[in-house]
Design an enzyme around this catalytic site. Structure first.
Site, PDB file in Angstrom:
ATOM      1  N   LYS A  13       0.830  -1.261  -0.109  1.00 15.17           N
ATOM      2  CA  LYS A  13      -0.133   0.035  -0.038  1.00 15.17           C
ATOM      3  C   LYS A  13       0.852   1.265  -0.139  1.00 15.17           C
ATOM      4  O   LYS A  13       0.722   2.101  -0.664  1.00 15.17           O
ATOM      5  CB  LYS A  13      -0.960   0.085   1.252  1.00 15.17           C
ATOM      6  CG  LYS A  13      -1.890  -1.172   1.389  1.00 15.17           C
ATOM      7  CD  LYS A  13      -2.907  -0.837   2.481  1.00 15.17           C
ATOM      8  CE  LYS A  13      -2.382  -0.806   3.769  1.00 15.17           C
ATOM      9  NZ  LYS A  13      -1.858  -2.335   3.926  1.00 15.17           N
ATOM     10  N   ARG A  88      -9.848   3.001   8.963  1.00 14.89           N
ATOM     11  CA  ARG A  88      -9.299   1.698   9.392  1.00 14.89           C
ATOM     12  C   ARG A  88     -10.381   0.770   9.798  1.00 14.89           C
ATOM     13  O   ARG A  88     -10.202  -0.531  10.244  1.00 14.89           O
ATOM     14  CB  ARG A  88      -8.313   1.860  10.485  1.00 14.89           C
ATOM     15  CG  ARG A  88      -7.470   0.536  10.819  1.00 14.89           C
ATOM     16  CD  ARG A  88      -6.354   0.856  11.865  1.00 14.89           C
ATOM     17  NE  ARG A  88      -5.515   1.709  11.265  1.00 14.89           N
ATOM     18  CZ  ARG A  88      -4.121   1.198  10.486  1.00 14.89           C
ATOM     19  NH1 ARG A  88      -4.061  -0.123  10.354  1.00 14.89           N
ATOM     20  NH2 ARG A  88      -3.304   2.160   9.963  1.00 14.89           N
ATOM     21  N   ARG A 127      11.804 -10.689   5.104  1.00 15.98           N
ATOM     22  CA  ARG A 127      12.479  -9.413   4.991  1.00 15.98           C
ATOM     23  C   ARG A 127      13.587  -9.449   6.020  1.00 15.98           C
ATOM     24  O   ARG A 127      13.211 -10.139   7.060  1.00 15.98           O
ATOM     25  CB  ARG A 127      11.182  -8.304   5.369  1.00 15.98           C
ATOM     26  CG  ARG A 127      11.962  -6.820   5.233  1.00 15.98           C
ATOM     27  CD  ARG A 127      10.712  -5.880   5.114  1.00 15.98           C
ATOM     28  NE  ARG A 127       9.728  -6.168   6.131  1.00 15.98           N
ATOM     29  CZ  ARG A 127       8.455  -5.559   6.195  1.00 15.98           C
ATOM     30  NH1 ARG A 127       8.058  -4.769   5.105  1.00 15.98           N
ATOM     31  NH2 ARG A 127       7.813  -5.569   7.278  1.00 15.98           N
ATOM     32  N   ARG A 161      13.242  -8.661  12.198  1.00 21.90           N
ATOM     33  CA  ARG A 161      12.438  -7.655  13.094  1.00 21.90           C
ATOM     34  C   ARG A 161      11.398  -8.743  13.863  1.00 21.90           C
ATOM     35  O   ARG A 161      10.798  -9.752  13.317  1.00 21.90           O
ATOM     36  CB  ARG A 161      11.800  -6.468  12.776  1.00 21.90           C
ATOM     37  CG  ARG A 161      12.718  -5.477  11.999  1.00 21.90           C
ATOM     38  CD  ARG A 161      11.840  -4.242  11.809  1.00 21.90           C
ATOM     39  NE  ARG A 161      10.728  -4.432  10.951  1.00 21.90           N
ATOM     40  CZ  ARG A 161       9.734  -3.715  10.858  1.00 21.90           C
ATOM     41  NH1 ARG A 161       9.935  -2.361  11.113  1.00 21.90           N
ATOM     42  NH2 ARG A 161       8.554  -3.941  10.210  1.00 21.90           N
ATOM     43  N   ARG A 172      -1.225 -10.191  12.739  1.00 25.60           N
ATOM     44  CA  ARG A 172      -1.553  -8.748  12.087  1.00 25.60           C
ATOM     45  C   ARG A 172      -2.671  -9.102  10.964  1.00 25.60           C
ATOM     46  O   ARG A 172      -3.668  -8.280  11.122  1.00 25.60           O
ATOM     47  CB  ARG A 172      -0.345  -8.244  11.528  1.00 25.60           C
ATOM     48  CG  ARG A 172       0.766  -7.522  12.733  1.00 25.60           C
ATOM     49  CD  ARG A 172       2.138  -7.386  11.860  1.00 25.60           C
ATOM     50  NE  ARG A 172       1.704  -6.317  10.907  1.00 25.60           N
ATOM     51  CZ  ARG A 172       2.905  -6.077  10.098  1.00 25.60           C
ATOM     52  NH1 ARG A 172       3.919  -6.692  10.120  1.00 25.60           N
ATOM     53  NH2 ARG A 172       2.636  -5.042   9.301  1.00 25.60           N
TER      54      ARG A 172
END
Length: 219
Positions: A13, A88, A127, A161, A172
């Site tokens: 996004k 949201r 990542r 992370r 999430r």
């Protein structure tokens, strides 16, 4: 054009919002930037958000809505905007409709970036960040370093992370399905939703979105 961009974590996004806003000549308004800007400027809302975040709380809808209202009242948003991260949830979507209605406006479209859940997990969990410079980002599959675990740019150690751990990513996604995904149905009832396949090269996704937008000039 007045556009809302939605999609799960890892859908791209932020990247698409910046590219689309530039191509369309409208400001990119993200919730994260709203928070940071208000905090850095020391506004009353910024101080309230800073205190909430410091205590580990969630920013209430009314505070987020007030920040968005202030931003959309700025002159550069008079002819349009691209919202990223807001609304949201349903309450925020309804508030946005009321806000726009007061000015005699309405949304042009809601772009829904569609990505399979397994791809989202792969994108985020793969990542790797550089400990020396967080701007150096790699991916174990899509952009691997020449030497595993070592930053190509500065030689720093690469690490994953905590937010990028697979269990955290799936949590999430659960929150997205519970809180944010319902706004797609809300806007679909208004005939505003345009679903874009968000797999493939970034420029191709941008072109798909531009081609799907009403009144958009993809040239």
């Amino acid at each position: 054009m007045r556009i809302v961009l939605v999609g799960p974590p890892g859908a791209g996004k932020g990247t698409q919002a910046a590219l689309l806003a530039e191509r369309l000549g409208i400001p990119h308004v993200s919730t994260g930037n709203l928070f940071r800007d208000n905090i850095s400027q020391g506004t009353e809302l910024g101080r309230e958000v800073q205190q909430i975040l410091r205590e580990g709380g969630l920013v209430p809808d009314e505070v987020t809505i007030a920040m968005a209202a202030d931003r959309l009242a700025q002159p550069d948003a008079g002819d349009g905007f691209l919202l990223d991260g807001f609304p949201r949830n349903i309450a925020q979507a309804q508030a946005l409709d009321e806000l726009l209605g007061e000015g005699g406006h309405k949304l042009t479209a809601v772009l829904d970036l569609e990505v399979p859940e397994d791809e989202v997990v792969k994108r985020i969990a793969g990542r790797r960040m550089c400990r020396k410079n967080s701007g150096h980002v790699f991916h174990v599959e899509y952009a691997p370093p020449a030497v595993p675990g070592v930053c190509d740019v500065c030689g720093g150690e690469l690490y994953q992370r905590d937010d990028d751990q697979e269990d955290t990513v799936r949590h999430r996604l659960e929150l997205y399905h519970q809180e944010t995904e319902p706004i797609i149905g809300y806007y679909r009832e208004q005939g505003l939703v345009v679903t874009i396949a968000a797999l493939g090269p970034v420029p191709e996704i941008t072109q798909r979105a531009l081609a799907a937008l009403p009144e958009a000039d993809a040239a």
